[in-house]
Scaffold this motif. Sequence first.
Motif, PDB file in Angstrom:
ATOM      1  N   ARG A  72       1.050  -1.347   0.004  1.00  0.00           N
ATOM      2  CA  ARG A  72      -0.142  -0.038   0.110  1.00  0.00           C
ATOM      3  C   ARG A  72       0.857   1.306  -0.037  1.00  0.00           C
ATOM      4  N   VAL A 121      -2.721   0.619  -4.329  1.00  0.00           N
ATOM      5  CA  VAL A 121      -2.241  -0.735  -3.665  1.00  0.00           C
ATOM      6  C   VAL A 121      -1.807  -1.697  -4.758  1.00  0.00           C
ATOM      7  N   LEU A 122      -0.611  -2.129  -4.523  1.00  0.00           N
ATOM      8  CA  LEU A 122      -0.188  -2.915  -5.743  1.00  0.00           C
ATOM      9  C   LEU A 122      -0.488  -4.553  -5.025  1.00  0.00           C
ATOM     10  N   LEU A 123      -1.495  -5.012  -5.917  1.00  0.00           N
ATOM     11  CA  LEU A 123      -1.902  -6.401  -5.608  1.00  0.00           C
ATOM     12  C   LEU A 123      -1.058  -7.278  -6.536  1.00  0.00           C
ATOM     13  N   GLU A 124      -1.300  -8.565  -6.311  1.00  0.00           N
ATOM     14  CA  GLU A 124      -0.680  -9.612  -7.144  1.00  0.00           C
ATOM     15  C   GLU A 124      -0.889  -9.655  -8.683  1.00  0.00           C
ATOM     16  N   ASP A 125      -2.109  -9.282  -9.093  1.00  0.00           N
ATOM     17  CA  ASP A 125      -2.382  -8.919 -10.470  1.00  0.00           C
ATOM     18  C   ASP A 125      -2.612  -7.638 -10.996  1.00  0.00           C
ATOM     19  N   TYR A 126      -2.727  -6.823 -10.289  1.00  0.00           N
ATOM     20  CA  TYR A 126      -3.220  -5.510 -10.847  1.00  0.00           C
ATOM     21  C   TYR A 126      -2.851  -4.264  -9.711  1.00  0.00           C
ATOM     22  N   TYR A 141      -4.513  -1.341  -7.894  1.00  0.00           N
ATOM     23  CA  TYR A 141      -5.848  -0.784  -7.338  1.00  0.00           C
ATOM     24  C   TYR A 141      -5.648   0.466  -7.119  1.00  0.00           C
ATOM     25  N   LYS A 201      -8.769  -0.554 -11.362  1.00  0.00           N
ATOM     26  CA  LYS A 201      -7.982  -1.746 -11.460  1.00  0.00           C
ATOM     27  C   LYS A 201      -7.306  -1.917 -12.634  1.00  0.00           C
ATOM     28  N   ARG A 203       6.632  -5.849 -10.862  1.00  0.00           N
ATOM     29  CA  ARG A 203       5.398  -6.354 -11.101  1.00  0.00           C
ATOM     30  C   ARG A 203       5.067  -6.537 -12.676  1.00  0.00           C
TER      31      ARG A 203
END
Length: 146
Positions: A2, A69-74, A76, A85, A142
């Motif tokens: 985050r 927020v850097l999530l696994e696939d995208y 946010y 997203k 990523r």
Amino acid sequence: MRFKAKRDMAFAAMMIVSISVIALACLVPSYFAIYYEAEPEWLAVIILVGLFILCTGFMIWIWMDIEYVLLEDYLYVRGGPFRSKIPYDQITRMFESNNMLIGYRVLSSKDALEIQYKTGLMGSIIISPENKQEFMEELRKRCKLL
């Protein structure tokens, strides 16, 4: 991971000016209606004051509730009620920008990043993470195209 949004005085000044203009448009007529009319139109006063509260509340919500927020696939991106997203495989380019006025932006600082991606309505989003270098490094890890 985050990241909070960076906030600077230029954006704060722009928000203060905007809220002042809304206050002039909504509260000054209400003041004159209450104090200078024998029979004020209370419905109009209530509507104007409610409109002021609604508009300023919405602007403050957007300004204070920005997060990336850097999530696994995208990636946010959240700014008040607005959400995006952005899949990492759709990101084509990332560069520094100081554009606060044009385009799709979820930011609160002139020190910003513009991220271009394929599926966006406007083709890019402008954001202002607090720790820009760390954000850029993490996004590069990523995203395979950067």
